[in-house]
Scaffold this motif. Structure first.
Motif, short mmCIF file in Angstrom:
data_model
loop_
_atom_site.label_atom_id
_atom_site.label_comp_id
_atom_site.label_asym_id
_atom_site.label_seq_id
_atom_site.Cartn_x
_atom_site.Cartn_y
_atom_site.Cartn_z
N TYR A 55 -34.34 -22.14 40.46
CA TYR A 55 -34.51 -22.82 41.76
C TYR A 55 -35.98 -23.12 42.00
O TYR A 55 -36.34 -24.20 42.46
CB TYR A 55 -34.00 -21.95 42.91
N GLU A 56 -36.84 -22.15 41.70
CA GLU A 56 -38.27 -22.30 41.99
C GLU A 56 -38.87 -23.46 41.18
O GLU A 56 -39.65 -24.25 41.70
CB GLU A 56 -38.99 -20.98 41.65
N PHE A 80 -37.44 -26.10 40.29
CA PHE A 80 -36.92 -27.35 40.86
C PHE A 80 -37.48 -27.61 42.25
O PHE A 80 -38.04 -28.67 42.53
CB PHE A 80 -35.39 -27.23 40.90
N THR A 81 -37.40 -26.61 43.13
CA THR A 81 -37.73 -26.84 44.54
C THR A 81 -39.22 -26.99 44.79
O THR A 81 -39.61 -27.55 45.82
CB THR A 81 -37.17 -25.71 45.44
N LYS A 82 -40.05 -26.55 43.85
CA LYS A 82 -41.50 -26.72 44.08
C LYS A 82 -41.88 -28.20 44.10
O LYS A 82 -42.96 -28.56 44.56
CB LYS A 82 -42.31 -25.95 43.06
N HIS A 83 -40.98 -29.06 43.61
CA HIS A 83 -41.22 -30.51 43.62
C HIS A 83 -40.62 -31.20 44.84
O HIS A 83 -40.72 -32.41 44.97
CB HIS A 83 -40.63 -31.15 42.36
N LEU A 84 -39.96 -30.43 45.71
CA LEU A 84 -39.25 -31.02 46.86
C LEU A 84 -39.97 -30.75 48.17
O LEU A 84 -40.51 -29.65 48.37
CB LEU A 84 -37.83 -30.43 46.97
N GLU A 142 -29.29 -22.87 52.27
CA GLU A 142 -29.98 -21.76 52.94
C GLU A 142 -31.49 -21.90 52.89
O GLU A 142 -32.20 -21.33 53.72
CB GLU A 142 -29.54 -20.43 52.32
N MET A 143 -32.01 -22.70 51.94
CA MET A 143 -33.45 -22.97 51.87
C MET A 143 -33.86 -24.10 52.82
O MET A 143 -35.03 -24.44 52.91
CB MET A 143 -33.83 -23.37 50.44
#
Length: 196
Positions: free
Chosen positions: A26-27, A29-33, A55-56
Protein backbone atom coordinates in the motif's frame (compact mmCIF):
# COMPACT_ATOMS: atom_id res chain seq x y z
CA UNK A 1 -12.36 -22.14 -15.70
CA UNK A 2 -10.76 -19.57 -13.35
CA UNK A 3 -14.12 -17.92 -12.73
CA UNK A 4 -15.63 -21.26 -11.73
CA UNK A 5 -12.80 -21.73 -9.21
CA UNK A 6 -13.66 -18.45 -7.48
CA UNK A 7 -17.39 -19.16 -7.59
CA UNK A 8 -16.85 -22.58 -5.99
CA UNK A 9 -14.17 -21.49 -3.51
CA UNK A 10 -15.14 -17.90 -2.71
CA UNK A 11 -15.38 -18.27 1.08
CA UNK A 12 -12.15 -20.28 1.33
CA UNK A 13 -10.31 -17.73 -0.82
CA UNK A 14 -11.81 -14.85 1.19
CA UNK A 15 -10.76 -16.43 4.50
CA UNK A 16 -7.23 -17.09 3.23
CA UNK A 17 -6.57 -13.60 1.89
CA UNK A 18 -8.68 -11.04 3.76
CA UNK A 19 -6.31 -10.61 6.72
CA UNK A 20 -2.97 -10.62 4.89
CA UNK A 21 -0.91 -7.56 5.86
CA UNK A 22 -0.34 -5.63 2.63
CA UNK A 23 0.85 -2.38 4.24
CA UNK A 24 4.28 -2.30 2.55
CA UNK A 25 2.64 -2.61 -0.88
CA UNK A 26 0.00 0.00 0.00
CA UNK A 27 2.78 2.42 0.96
CA UNK A 28 4.58 1.98 -2.38
CA UNK A 29 1.30 2.85 -4.16
CA UNK A 30 -0.29 5.51 -1.94
CA UNK A 31 2.83 7.66 -1.66
CA UNK A 32 2.04 8.72 -5.25
CA UNK A 33 -1.58 9.67 -4.43
CA UNK A 34 -2.98 12.95 -3.16
CA UNK A 35 -5.32 12.85 -0.13
CA UNK A 36 -8.84 11.88 -1.18
CA UNK A 37 -7.67 10.56 -4.57
CA UNK A 38 -10.00 8.35 -6.61
CA UNK A 39 -8.83 4.72 -6.67
CA UNK A 40 -10.07 1.72 -8.65
CA UNK A 41 -9.53 -1.75 -7.18
CA UNK A 42 -9.72 -3.83 -10.36
CA UNK A 43 -10.35 -7.49 -9.60
CA UNK A 44 -10.84 -6.80 -5.91
CA UNK A 45 -11.34 -10.37 -4.66
CA UNK A 46 -12.22 -10.25 -0.96
CA UNK A 47 -12.30 -6.43 -0.93
CA UNK A 48 -9.39 -6.36 1.54
CA UNK A 49 -7.49 -3.67 -0.36
CA UNK A 50 -10.54 -1.61 -1.31
CA UNK A 51 -11.47 -1.46 2.37
CA UNK A 52 -7.95 -0.43 3.35
CA UNK A 53 -7.93 2.40 0.80
CA UNK A 54 -11.38 3.52 1.94
CA UNK A 55 -10.13 3.67 5.54
CA UNK A 56 -7.16 5.77 4.35
CA UNK A 57 -9.62 8.36 3.05
CA UNK A 58 -9.55 7.60 -0.67
CA UNK A 59 -12.64 7.49 -2.89
CA UNK A 60 -12.79 3.85 -3.90
CA UNK A 61 -14.53 1.93 -6.67
CA UNK A 62 -14.10 -1.82 -6.93
CA UNK A 63 -15.14 -4.67 -9.18
CA UNK A 64 -14.65 -8.41 -9.57
CA UNK A 65 -15.74 -10.97 -12.18
CA UNK A 66 -17.01 -13.52 -9.64
CA UNK A 67 -20.51 -12.86 -8.30
CA UNK A 68 -19.69 -14.88 -5.16
CA UNK A 69 -16.60 -12.75 -4.50
CA UNK A 70 -18.55 -9.56 -5.21
CA UNK A 71 -21.10 -10.47 -2.52
CA UNK A 72 -18.36 -11.15 0.04
CA UNK A 73 -16.49 -7.96 -0.92
CA UNK A 74 -19.66 -5.85 -0.64
CA UNK A 75 -20.30 -7.25 2.81
CA UNK A 76 -16.68 -6.71 3.90
CA UNK A 77 -16.24 -3.18 2.54
CA UNK A 78 -19.71 -1.65 2.58
CA UNK A 79 -18.96 -0.49 -0.97
CA UNK A 80 -21.23 -1.10 -3.98
CA UNK A 81 -18.68 -3.48 -5.54
CA UNK A 82 -19.57 -4.03 -9.20
CA UNK A 83 -19.85 -7.38 -10.97
CA UNK A 84 -17.79 -6.92 -14.15
CA UNK A 85 -14.73 -8.15 -16.03
CA UNK A 86 -11.72 -6.32 -17.43
CA UNK A 87 -13.44 -6.45 -20.82
CA UNK A 88 -16.25 -4.29 -19.37
CA UNK A 89 -13.91 -1.47 -18.34
CA UNK A 90 -14.75 1.67 -20.30
CA UNK A 91 -13.90 4.54 -17.96
CA UNK A 92 -11.96 7.43 -19.49
CA UNK A 93 -9.44 9.27 -17.29
CA UNK A 94 -11.53 8.75 -14.13
CA UNK A 95 -9.01 7.48 -11.59
CA UNK A 96 -5.90 8.88 -9.89
CA UNK A 97 -4.80 5.35 -9.04
CA UNK A 98 -5.57 1.80 -10.16
CA UNK A 99 -4.80 -1.22 -8.00
CA UNK A 100 -4.47 -4.63 -9.72
CA UNK A 101 -3.23 -6.93 -6.98
CA UNK A 102 -3.10 -10.55 -8.20
CA UNK A 103 -5.88 -9.96 -10.72
CA UNK A 104 -4.28 -9.35 -14.13
CA UNK A 105 -2.43 -12.65 -13.73
CA UNK A 106 -5.63 -14.50 -14.69
CA UNK A 107 -5.85 -12.75 -18.08
CA UNK A 108 -4.52 -14.85 -21.00
CA UNK A 109 -1.24 -13.43 -22.33
CA UNK A 110 -2.79 -12.75 -25.76
CA UNK A 111 -5.51 -10.59 -24.15
CA UNK A 112 -3.26 -8.69 -21.73
CA UNK A 113 -2.24 -5.83 -24.09
CA UNK A 114 -5.90 -4.94 -24.76
CA UNK A 115 -6.81 -5.16 -21.07
CA UNK A 116 -3.81 -2.99 -20.16
CA UNK A 117 -4.88 -0.35 -22.67
CA UNK A 118 -8.45 -0.32 -21.31
CA UNK A 119 -7.21 0.18 -17.76
CA UNK A 120 -4.63 2.79 -18.85
CA UNK A 121 -7.48 4.71 -20.51
CA UNK A 122 -9.32 4.73 -17.16
CA UNK A 123 -6.34 6.38 -15.46
CA UNK A 124 -5.95 10.15 -15.37
CA UNK A 125 -2.78 11.63 -16.89
CA UNK A 126 -0.07 11.48 -14.23
CA UNK A 127 -1.94 8.65 -12.48
CA UNK A 128 -0.33 5.68 -10.75
CA UNK A 129 -1.06 1.97 -11.24
CA UNK A 130 0.02 -1.00 -9.13
CA UNK A 131 0.22 -4.45 -10.76
CA UNK A 132 1.37 -7.82 -9.45
CA UNK A 133 1.97 -11.18 -11.09
CA UNK A 134 3.32 -14.49 -9.87
CA UNK A 135 7.00 -14.40 -10.77
CA UNK A 136 7.93 -16.40 -13.85
CA UNK A 137 7.43 -16.58 -17.57
CA UNK A 138 4.61 -18.19 -19.53
CA UNK A 139 1.08 -19.47 -18.96
CA UNK A 140 -0.06 -22.39 -16.83
CA UNK A 141 -3.05 -23.95 -15.13
CA UNK A 142 -3.06 -24.93 -11.45
CA UNK A 143 -6.04 -26.47 -9.61
CA UNK A 144 -8.62 -25.02 -11.97
CA UNK A 145 -7.10 -21.54 -12.28
CA UNK A 146 -5.09 -20.22 -15.21
CA UNK A 147 -2.10 -17.95 -14.66
CA UNK A 148 -0.01 -15.70 -16.85
CA UNK A 149 3.29 -15.39 -14.99
CA UNK A 150 5.52 -12.37 -15.49
CA UNK A 151 9.14 -11.42 -14.94
CA UNK A 152 10.83 -8.04 -15.38
CA UNK A 153 11.48 -8.54 -19.09
CA UNK A 154 7.90 -9.69 -19.69
CA UNK A 155 6.44 -6.62 -17.96
CA UNK A 156 8.70 -4.30 -19.94
CA UNK A 157 7.61 -5.95 -23.20
CA UNK A 158 3.94 -5.77 -22.18
CA UNK A 159 4.24 -2.06 -21.37
CA UNK A 160 5.57 -1.37 -24.88
CA UNK A 161 1.98 -1.99 -26.04
CA UNK A 162 0.75 0.91 -23.86
CA UNK A 163 3.16 3.63 -24.88
CA UNK A 164 1.92 6.31 -22.48
CA UNK A 165 2.55 4.07 -19.44
CA UNK A 166 6.04 3.85 -17.93
CA UNK A 167 7.44 1.59 -15.22
CA UNK A 168 8.39 3.72 -12.21
CA UNK A 169 9.47 0.79 -10.02
CA UNK A 170 9.68 -3.01 -10.22
CA UNK A 171 10.53 -5.34 -7.36
CA UNK A 172 9.96 -8.89 -6.18
CA UNK A 173 8.41 -10.02 -2.90
CA UNK A 174 7.75 -13.33 -1.23
CA UNK A 175 4.11 -14.36 -0.86
CA UNK A 176 2.83 -12.93 2.44
CA UNK A 177 0.72 -15.99 3.21
CA UNK A 178 2.80 -18.31 5.42
CA UNK A 179 1.79 -21.49 3.56
CA UNK A 180 2.85 -20.06 0.17
CA UNK A 181 6.47 -20.09 -0.95
CA UNK A 182 5.95 -18.26 -4.26
CA UNK A 183 7.53 -15.02 -5.36
CA UNK A 184 5.68 -12.07 -6.91
CA UNK A 185 6.66 -9.40 -9.40
CA UNK A 186 5.33 -6.00 -8.32
CA UNK A 187 5.21 -2.92 -10.51
CA UNK A 188 4.36 0.73 -10.04
CA UNK A 189 3.40 2.25 -13.38
CA UNK A 190 2.89 5.94 -14.16
CA UNK A 191 0.81 7.45 -16.93
CA UNK A 192 2.47 10.30 -18.75
CA UNK A 193 0.72 13.66 -18.59
CA UNK A 194 0.60 13.81 -22.38
CA UNK A 195 -0.28 10.76 -24.43
CA UNK A 196 1.80 10.31 -27.56
Amino acid sequence: MTLKYYQDNAQTFFDGTVNVDMSSLYEAFTKHLAPGARVLDAGCGSGRDAKAFLEMGYQVEAFDASSAMVELAREHTGLPVQLMTFADVDWKEEFDGIWCCASLLHVPAAELPGVMRRLADALKPGGVWYVSFKYGDGEREVDGRRFTDMDEVGLEILLKTVVWMKIAKMWTTRDLRPENKEFWLNGILRKSCTER
